[in-house]
Design an enzyme around this catalytic site. Structure first.
Site, PDB file in Angstrom:
ATOM      1  N   GLN A  44       0.413  -0.677  -4.820  1.00 11.86           N
ATOM      2  CA  GLN A  44      -0.918  -0.043  -4.898  1.00 11.86           C
ATOM      3  C   GLN A  44      -0.778   1.457  -4.721  1.00 11.86           C
ATOM      4  OE1 GLN A  44      -2.611   0.924  -1.508  1.00 11.86           O
ATOM      5  NE2 GLN A  44      -3.716   2.335  -2.838  1.00 11.86           N
TER       6      GLN A  44
ATOM      7  N   ARG B  85      -7.478  -8.790   5.587  1.00 14.65           N
ATOM      8  CA  ARG B  85      -7.442  -8.949   7.047  1.00 14.65           C
ATOM      9  C   ARG B  85      -6.825 -10.274   7.487  1.00 14.65           C
ATOM     10  NH1 ARG B  85     -12.366  -6.680   5.959  1.00 14.65           N
ATOM     11  NH2 ARG B  85     -12.909  -4.721   7.001  1.00 14.65           N
TER      12      ARG B  85
ATOM     13  N   SER C 166       0.837  -1.211   0.000  1.00 13.44           N
ATOM     14  CA  SER C 166       0.000   0.000   0.000  1.00 13.44           C
ATOM     15  C   SER C 166       0.868   1.256   0.000  1.00 13.44           C
ATOM     16  CB  SER C 166      -0.893  -0.009   1.246  1.00 13.44           C
ATOM     17  OG  SER C 166      -1.390   1.279   1.496  1.00 13.44           O
TER      18      SER C 166
ATOM     19  N   HIS D 163     -13.241  -2.989  -0.726  1.00  9.88           N
ATOM     20  CA  HIS D 163     -12.342  -2.544   0.342  1.00  9.88           C
ATOM     21  C   HIS D 163     -12.642  -3.301   1.649  1.00  9.88           C
ATOM     22  CE1 HIS D 163      -9.437   0.950   0.556  1.00  9.88           C
ATOM     23  NE2 HIS D 163      -9.415   0.562   1.818  1.00  9.88           N
TER      24      HIS D 163
HETATM   25  C1  LIG Z   1      -7.044  -2.192   7.934  1.00 11.04           C
HETATM   26  C2  LIG Z   1      -7.192  -2.130   6.451  1.00 11.04           C
HETATM   27  C3  LIG Z   1      -6.474  -1.184   5.732  1.00 11.04           C
HETATM   28  C4  LIG Z   1      -6.568  -1.158   4.333  1.00 11.04           C
HETATM   29  N1  LIG Z   1      -5.792  -0.271   3.620  1.00 11.04           N
HETATM   30  C5  LIG Z   1      -5.800  -0.311   2.271  1.00 11.04           C
HETATM   31  C6  LIG Z   1      -4.904   0.490   1.519  1.00 11.04           C
HETATM   32  O1  LIG Z   1      -4.087   1.224   2.057  1.00 11.04           O
HETATM   33  N2  LIG Z   1      -4.976   0.401   0.176  1.00 11.04           N
HETATM   34  C7  LIG Z   1      -5.860  -0.427  -0.469  1.00 11.04           C
HETATM   35  O2  LIG Z   1      -5.882  -0.486  -1.706  1.00 11.04           O
HETATM   36  N3  LIG Z   1      -6.717  -1.185   0.228  1.00 11.04           N
HETATM   37  C8  LIG Z   1      -6.687  -1.174   1.560  1.00 11.04           C
HETATM   38  N4  LIG Z   1      -7.517  -2.006   2.271  1.00 11.04           N
HETATM   39  C9  LIG Z   1      -8.411  -2.926   1.550  1.00 11.04           C
HETATM   40  C10 LIG Z   1      -7.711  -4.237   1.245  1.00 11.04           C
HETATM   41  O3  LIG Z   1      -6.745  -4.083   0.242  1.00 11.04           O
HETATM   42  C11 LIG Z   1      -8.700  -5.296   0.737  1.00 11.04           C
HETATM   43  O4  LIG Z   1      -9.456  -4.757  -0.306  1.00 11.04           O
HETATM   44  C12 LIG Z   1      -9.620  -5.796   1.839  1.00 11.04           C
HETATM   45  O5  LIG Z   1      -8.934  -5.947   3.058  1.00 11.04           O
HETATM   46  C13 LIG Z   1     -10.201  -7.134   1.411  1.00 11.04           C
HETATM   47  O6  LIG Z   1     -11.114  -7.587   2.331  1.00 11.04           O
HETATM   48  P1  LIG Z   1     -10.792  -8.641   3.504  1.00 11.04           P
HETATM   49  O7  LIG Z   1     -10.055  -7.875   4.550  1.00 11.04           O
HETATM   50  O8  LIG Z   1     -12.144  -9.051   3.908  1.00 11.04           O
HETATM   51  O9  LIG Z   1      -9.957  -9.739   2.895  1.00 11.04           O
HETATM   52  C14 LIG Z   1      -7.437  -2.050   3.664  1.00 11.04           C
HETATM   53  C15 LIG Z   1      -8.156  -2.992   4.411  1.00 11.04           C
HETATM   54  C16 LIG Z   1      -8.039  -3.050   5.782  1.00 11.04           C
HETATM   55  C17 LIG Z   1      -8.784  -4.105   6.538  1.00 11.04           C
END
Ligand SMILES: Cc1cc2nc3c(=O)[nH]c(=O)nc-3n(C[C@H](O)[C@H](O)[C@H](O)COP(=O)(O)O)c2cc1C
Length: 384
Positions: free
Chosen positions: A133, A336, A112, A281
């Protein structure tokens, strides 16, 4: 890399419970929460799990092979590590732990823009194999500089994030002072004091910092100023005009993450993108949105083979990965799940989660008699 997991924590739920015990509440809630009432968060997993597979127990058996080709590279498994911001808040060094494990297991790790390790450090650990990303910055100069750094590090895939036109409304983060701008509350300090291992490790590694962004940020910002800076730097909605110059600049594969509609898929194809990650997300942005498995279905039906279709959000196990692939996604990402594992088990957490997931996907393939990951759709029970 050899499959090796800690048999005391064979289920993701075990890791969630342990992570909750080990890290301060504000950090756990930042990781674990969705937005608003968490409807989309729960729907993602619940609706994915309505997908059923058909086993063929009497067919000629061919050994199941997890290897999956994506963008010219053959990965050892059909899943990868989604980008997560501020990982060092959940566990010091988390991005490096996960990048190393991903490299050793030959699966993709997406870094990220706003996490706590830099492009250069992660490129070194993964020998240039990590994906990056991009949160689209408001200033073109910063955008160009970041993209050039990813290109110099020879990273193969740039992932532009589309689903954060504004930060999601996350009541727990607001309560915990982790909204934008953040603040350190007395509650947070008390929570840190209750988690000595986390506190000590954080002290040794230093306060988590936005490692990739550091060089663009004014020095000596306090937490409130930092929040305001990040808000200003990443403000704004993505659109075609912002994507076109990136397509021109970036010679590697270009992917949009956060696609949840046929319209956005059309745009991605029109702009010459190589792939989309169907994602909401992890349910952290639009609580009234669809689960990703439901967004995926019409996209696969109408656009399969026109662009690479990947999916994340709500995937927590090998059977979930199998359901995702059976529904027509060519690759799955999890966010997660890997972070729970690192928060629970520290350095061991990356290998542990990857090993569990590889074992589980393999086990599903053996059950249904699926020789390779591209054949999963042959096992989908339609209308399930
Ligand atoms: C704590 C947290 C921070 C995240 N930060 C970013 C990020 O900085 N950039 C991004 O593209 N997605 C971010 N995401 C989304 C994740 O890339 C992803 O789409 C998401 O976690 C998928 O769902 P899951 O946690 O149920 O597997 C974040 C998700 C979480 C849980």
């Amino acid at each position: 890399m050899q499959i090796k997991y800690n048999s005391r924590y064979p289920a993701i739920d075990d890791l969630i419970k342990k992570a909750k015990r080990k890290i301060p509440r504000f950090a756990f809630e930042y990781l674990d929460g969705g937005c608003n009432e968490d409807v989309n968060l729960h729907k993602n997993t619940a609706e994915l799990r309505t997908i059923e597979l058909i086993p063929y127990y009497l067919q000629n058996y061919k050994p199941s092979n997890l290897h999956t080709e994506l963008f010219g590279h053959v990965y050892d498994a059909p899943f990868g590590i989604a980008p997560v911001g501020l990982q060092g808040l959940m566990w010091p060094n988390a991005p490096e732990i996960l990048a190393r494990a991903a490299f050793e297991h030959n699966i993709p790790f997406i870094l990220s823009t706003v996490t706590t390790s830099s492009i250069e450090r992660i490129a070194e650990i993964t020998e240039g194999r990590a994906w990056f990303q991009l949160y689209h910055p408001a200033e073109n100069e910063i955008r160009d500089s970041i993209i050039n750094r990813a290109a110099s590090a020879q990273l193969p895939v740039l992932v532009i994030l589309s689903d954060v036109p504004t930060f999601g409304y996350r009541p727990r983060d607001i309560r915990n002072g982790l909204a934008m701008p953040p603040k350190m509350t007395l509650q947070n300090i008390l929570q840190i004091m209750g988690k000595p291992e986390w506190a000590l490790k954080t002290l040794i590694h230093g306060q988590p910092a936005f490692a990739t962004m550091k060089k663009y940020m004014p020095k000596g910002l306090n937490m409130r100023q930092l929040g305001l800076y990040m808000n200003k730097t990443f403000s704004g909605r993505l659109n075609e005009e912002k994507i076109k110059p990136i397509r021109d600049m970036w010679k590697g594969k270009l992917v949009i993450k956060g696609v949840a509609s046929e319209e956005d898929t059309e745009t991605a194809i029109k702009l010459g993108l190589d792939g989309i990650i169907v994602s909401n997300h992890g349910g952290r942005q639009l609580d009234a949105g669809q689960s990703t498995i439901h967004s995926l279905q019409p996209i696969v039906k109408n656009y399969k083979n026109k662009i690479k279709i990947m999916m994340d959000s709500g995937i927590r196990s090998g059977p979930d990965i199998a359901r995702t692939l059976a529904s027509g996604a060519e690759f799955a990402f999890l966010g997660r799940t890997f972070m729970y594992s690192v928060a629970a088990l520290g350095n061991e957490g990356g290998n542990h989660a990857i090993s569990i997931l590889k074992t589980q996907v393999q086990q599903v393939m053996e059950q249904v008699c699926c020789p390779n990951t591209a054949s999963f759709p042959n096992h989908l029970i339609k209308n399930s």
